[in-house]
Motif scaffolding. Structure first.
Motif, PDB file in Angstrom:
ATOM      1  N   LYS A  76       0.868  -1.177   0.000  1.00  0.00           N
ATOM      2  CA  LYS A  76       0.000   0.000   0.000  1.00  0.00           C
ATOM      3  C   LYS A  76       0.907   1.230   0.000  1.00  0.00           C
ATOM      4  O   LYS A  76       1.819   1.335   0.825  1.00  0.00           O
ATOM      5  CB  LYS A  76      -0.866  -0.003   1.263  1.00  0.00           C
ATOM      6  CG  LYS A  76      -1.746   1.199   1.418  1.00  0.00           C
ATOM      7  CD  LYS A  76      -2.522   1.106   2.729  1.00  0.00           C
ATOM      8  CE  LYS A  76      -3.239   2.397   3.018  1.00  0.00           C
ATOM      9  NZ  LYS A  76      -3.897   2.362   4.319  1.00  0.00           N
ATOM     10  N   LYS A  77       0.653   2.139  -0.925  1.00  0.00           N
ATOM     11  CA  LYS A  77       1.455   3.347  -1.001  1.00  0.00           C
ATOM     12  C   LYS A  77       1.095   4.260   0.169  1.00  0.00           C
ATOM     13  O   LYS A  77      -0.076   4.532   0.437  1.00  0.00           O
ATOM     14  CB  LYS A  77       1.225   4.077  -2.322  1.00  0.00           C
ATOM     15  CG  LYS A  77       2.168   5.234  -2.523  1.00  0.00           C
ATOM     16  CD  LYS A  77       2.058   5.813  -3.910  1.00  0.00           C
ATOM     17  CE  LYS A  77       3.059   6.934  -4.070  1.00  0.00           C
ATOM     18  NZ  LYS A  77       3.105   7.429  -5.433  1.00  0.00           N
ATOM     19  N   LEU A  78       2.108   4.727   0.870  1.00  0.00           N
ATOM     20  CA  LEU A  78       1.912   5.613   2.008  1.00  0.00           C
ATOM     21  C   LEU A  78       1.880   7.061   1.538  1.00  0.00           C
ATOM     22  O   LEU A  78       2.518   7.414   0.551  1.00  0.00           O
ATOM     23  CB  LEU A  78       3.025   5.425   3.028  1.00  0.00           C
ATOM     24  CG  LEU A  78       3.180   4.029   3.618  1.00  0.00           C
ATOM     25  CD1 LEU A  78       4.416   3.951   4.504  1.00  0.00           C
ATOM     26  CD2 LEU A  78       1.945   3.637   4.405  1.00  0.00           C
ATOM     27  N   ARG A  79       1.169   7.893   2.265  1.00  0.00           N
ATOM     28  CA  ARG A  79       1.123   9.314   1.928  1.00  0.00           C
ATOM     29  C   ARG A  79       2.391  10.039   2.369  1.00  0.00           C
ATOM     30  O   ARG A  79       2.695  11.110   1.882  1.00  0.00           O
ATOM     31  CB  ARG A  79      -0.105   9.972   2.560  1.00  0.00           C
ATOM     32  CG  ARG A  79      -1.388   9.608   1.826  1.00  0.00           C
ATOM     33  CD  ARG A  79      -2.555  10.254   2.468  1.00  0.00           C
ATOM     34  NE  ARG A  79      -3.128   9.228   3.358  1.00  0.00           N
ATOM     35  CZ  ARG A  79      -3.946   9.458   4.332  1.00  0.00           C
ATOM     36  NH1 ARG A  79      -4.318  10.672   4.609  1.00  0.00           N
ATOM     37  NH2 ARG A  79      -4.413   8.473   5.061  1.00  0.00           N
ATOM     38  N   GLY A  80       3.087   9.442   3.301  1.00  0.00           N
ATOM     39  CA  GLY A  80       4.313  10.062   3.811  1.00  0.00           C
ATOM     40  C   GLY A  80       5.056   9.078   4.687  1.00  0.00           C
ATOM     41  O   GLY A  80       4.669   7.924   4.829  1.00  0.00           O
ATOM     42  N   ASN A  81       6.097   9.563   5.304  1.00  0.00           N
ATOM     43  CA  ASN A  81       6.910   8.736   6.187  1.00  0.00           C
ATOM     44  C   ASN A  81       6.196   8.623   7.544  1.00  0.00           C
ATOM     45  O   ASN A  81       6.016   9.624   8.229  1.00  0.00           O
ATOM     46  CB  ASN A  81       8.290   9.384   6.346  1.00  0.00           C
ATOM     47  CG  ASN A  81       9.224   8.561   7.204  1.00  0.00           C
ATOM     48  OD1 ASN A  81       8.821   7.587   7.844  1.00  0.00           O
ATOM     49  ND2 ASN A  81      10.476   8.952   7.234  1.00  0.00           N
ATOM     50  N   PRO A  82       5.802   7.418   7.946  1.00  0.00           N
ATOM     51  CA  PRO A  82       5.067   7.247   9.203  1.00  0.00           C
ATOM     52  C   PRO A  82       5.958   7.178  10.447  1.00  0.00           C
ATOM     53  O   PRO A  82       5.466   6.947  11.548  1.00  0.00           O
ATOM     54  CB  PRO A  82       4.342   5.917   8.996  1.00  0.00           C
ATOM     55  CG  PRO A  82       5.285   5.146   8.140  1.00  0.00           C
ATOM     56  CD  PRO A  82       5.926   6.162   7.221  1.00  0.00           C
ATOM     57  N   GLU A  83       7.260   7.392  10.289  1.00  0.00           N
ATOM     58  CA  GLU A  83       8.196   7.186  11.398  1.00  0.00           C
ATOM     59  C   GLU A  83       7.859   8.052  12.617  1.00  0.00           C
ATOM     60  O   GLU A  83       7.892   7.571  13.744  1.00  0.00           O
ATOM     61  CB  GLU A  83       9.635   7.431  10.961  1.00  0.00           C
ATOM     62  CG  GLU A  83      10.615   7.075  12.062  1.00  0.00           C
ATOM     63  CD  GLU A  83      12.066   7.205  11.643  1.00  0.00           C
ATOM     64  OE1 GLU A  83      12.914   6.716  12.396  1.00  0.00           O
ATOM     65  OE2 GLU A  83      12.353   7.792  10.584  1.00  0.00           O
ATOM     66  N   GLN A  84       7.537   9.320  12.408  1.00  0.00           N
ATOM     67  CA  GLN A  84       7.240  10.194  13.552  1.00  0.00           C
ATOM     68  C   GLN A  84       6.017   9.692  14.323  1.00  0.00           C
ATOM     69  O   GLN A  84       6.022   9.666  15.557  1.00  0.00           O
ATOM     70  CB  GLN A  84       7.027  11.633  13.096  1.00  0.00           C
ATOM     71  CG  GLN A  84       8.315  12.349  12.760  1.00  0.00           C
ATOM     72  CD  GLN A  84       8.080  13.815  12.423  1.00  0.00           C
ATOM     73  OE1 GLN A  84       7.001  14.204  11.991  1.00  0.00           O
ATOM     74  NE2 GLN A  84       9.101  14.625  12.627  1.00  0.00           N
ATOM     75  N   GLU A  85       4.988   9.287  13.598  1.00  0.00           N
ATOM     76  CA  GLU A  85       3.783   8.768  14.258  1.00  0.00           C
ATOM     77  C   GLU A  85       4.092   7.491  15.029  1.00  0.00           C
ATOM     78  O   GLU A  85       3.684   7.323  16.175  1.00  0.00           O
ATOM     79  CB  GLU A  85       2.690   8.511  13.212  1.00  0.00           C
ATOM     80  CG  GLU A  85       1.386   8.008  13.811  1.00  0.00           C
ATOM     81  CD  GLU A  85       0.360   7.672  12.735  1.00  0.00           C
ATOM     82  OE1 GLU A  85      -0.579   6.933  13.060  1.00  0.00           O
ATOM     83  OE2 GLU A  85       0.505   8.117  11.586  1.00  0.00           O
ATOM     84  N   PHE A  86       4.826   6.571  14.390  1.00  0.00           N
ATOM     85  CA  PHE A  86       5.197   5.323  15.059  1.00  0.00           C
ATOM     86  C   PHE A  86       6.093   5.595  16.267  1.00  0.00           C
ATOM     87  O   PHE A  86       5.986   4.923  17.297  1.00  0.00           O
ATOM     88  CB  PHE A  86       5.901   4.372  14.088  1.00  0.00           C
ATOM     89  CG  PHE A  86       5.021   3.808  13.011  1.00  0.00           C
ATOM     90  CD1 PHE A  86       3.637   3.812  13.105  1.00  0.00           C
ATOM     91  CD2 PHE A  86       5.581   3.264  11.865  1.00  0.00           C
ATOM     92  CE1 PHE A  86       2.835   3.295  12.117  1.00  0.00           C
ATOM     93  CE2 PHE A  86       4.784   2.742  10.863  1.00  0.00           C
ATOM     94  CZ  PHE A  86       3.410   2.753  10.982  1.00  0.00           C
ATOM     95  N   THR A  91       7.062   5.539  21.946  1.00  0.00           N
ATOM     96  CA  THR A  91       7.450   6.310  23.136  1.00  0.00           C
ATOM     97  C   THR A  91       6.354   6.257  24.199  1.00  0.00           C
ATOM     98  O   THR A  91       6.653   6.080  25.385  1.00  0.00           O
ATOM     99  CB  THR A  91       7.761   7.775  22.747  1.00  0.00           C
ATOM    100  OG1 THR A  91       8.830   7.765  21.797  1.00  0.00           O
ATOM    101  CG2 THR A  91       8.177   8.594  23.958  1.00  0.00           C
ATOM    102  N   SER A  92       5.097   6.353  23.772  1.00  0.00           N
ATOM    103  CA  SER A  92       4.003   6.319  24.757  1.00  0.00           C
ATOM    104  C   SER A  92       3.919   4.945  25.427  1.00  0.00           C
ATOM    105  O   SER A  92       3.678   4.849  26.635  1.00  0.00           O
ATOM    106  CB  SER A  92       2.667   6.715  24.132  1.00  0.00           C
ATOM    107  OG  SER A  92       2.206   5.716  23.253  1.00  0.00           O
TER     108      SER A  92
END
Length: 176
Positions: A76-86, A91-92
């Protein structure tokens, strides 16, 4: 952790010993391989099976990688780099683990780490299927990625449990 470290060091020594025994290339052959690696029109990869080294036309190799990556039933093509969200999610979870005393501060620091790199996609040619235009086996190398340290931590936690099962494989050397 000392037992784990000794086990890893022992495995590395065994691998090094086997590597030193298996040098089957002359100095000239090694130089030729290094010169080939510098050529931009060829891509050199290990074969998916059998231990062969495959020299591919780079355009052909790139086409195979793109064919795989554009397969919308698999990827699935991502809209952007999900690294910050992950990273926020990880971290949480680590913060919650620290608060509930499931993790120590040292473990949290290890899991979250500091150095990060994007995982790397590449293909290993399946020359056992086709020699002329081999399909590729997709590989994602996540070494140094966001979840790399988490994977190591979970592996260390599970090792004692796995070793108590009736059937398990310790490492690559155990398979051989």
């Amino acid at each position: 952790m000392a037992i784990f470290q000794r086990s890893v060091e022992n495995d590395l020594r065994k691998i090094k010993d086997k590597y030193n025994q298996r040098k089957n290339l002359t100095g000239r052959e090694i130089r030729v391989i290094k010169e080939l690696q510098k050529q931009e029109n060829i891509t050199i990869r290990p074969a998916d099976k059998g231990g062969a080294i495959v020299v591919l036309d780079t355009i052909q190799y790139n086409k195979e990688c793109l064919r795989q990556l554009t397969d919308t039933t698999t990827y699935k093509k991502l809209r952007g780099n999900p690294e910050q969200e992950f990273n926020k999610i990880l971290t949480s979870y680590c913060d919650a683990g620290l608060k509930d005393t499931i993790l120590s501060e040292q473990q949290q620091n290890f899991i979250l780490g500091t150095q990060r790199r994007l995982p790397i996609f590449y293909c290993l040619p399946k020359i056992h299927k086709c020699l002329e235009n081999p399909p590729g086996r997709p590989i994602i190398s996540g070494i140094g990625s966001l979840t790399s340290n988490l994977s190591q931590y979970i592996d260390a936690l599970l090792q004692p449990v796995v070793m108590k099962t009736l059937s398990h494989i310790k490492d690559t050397t155990d398979i051989i």
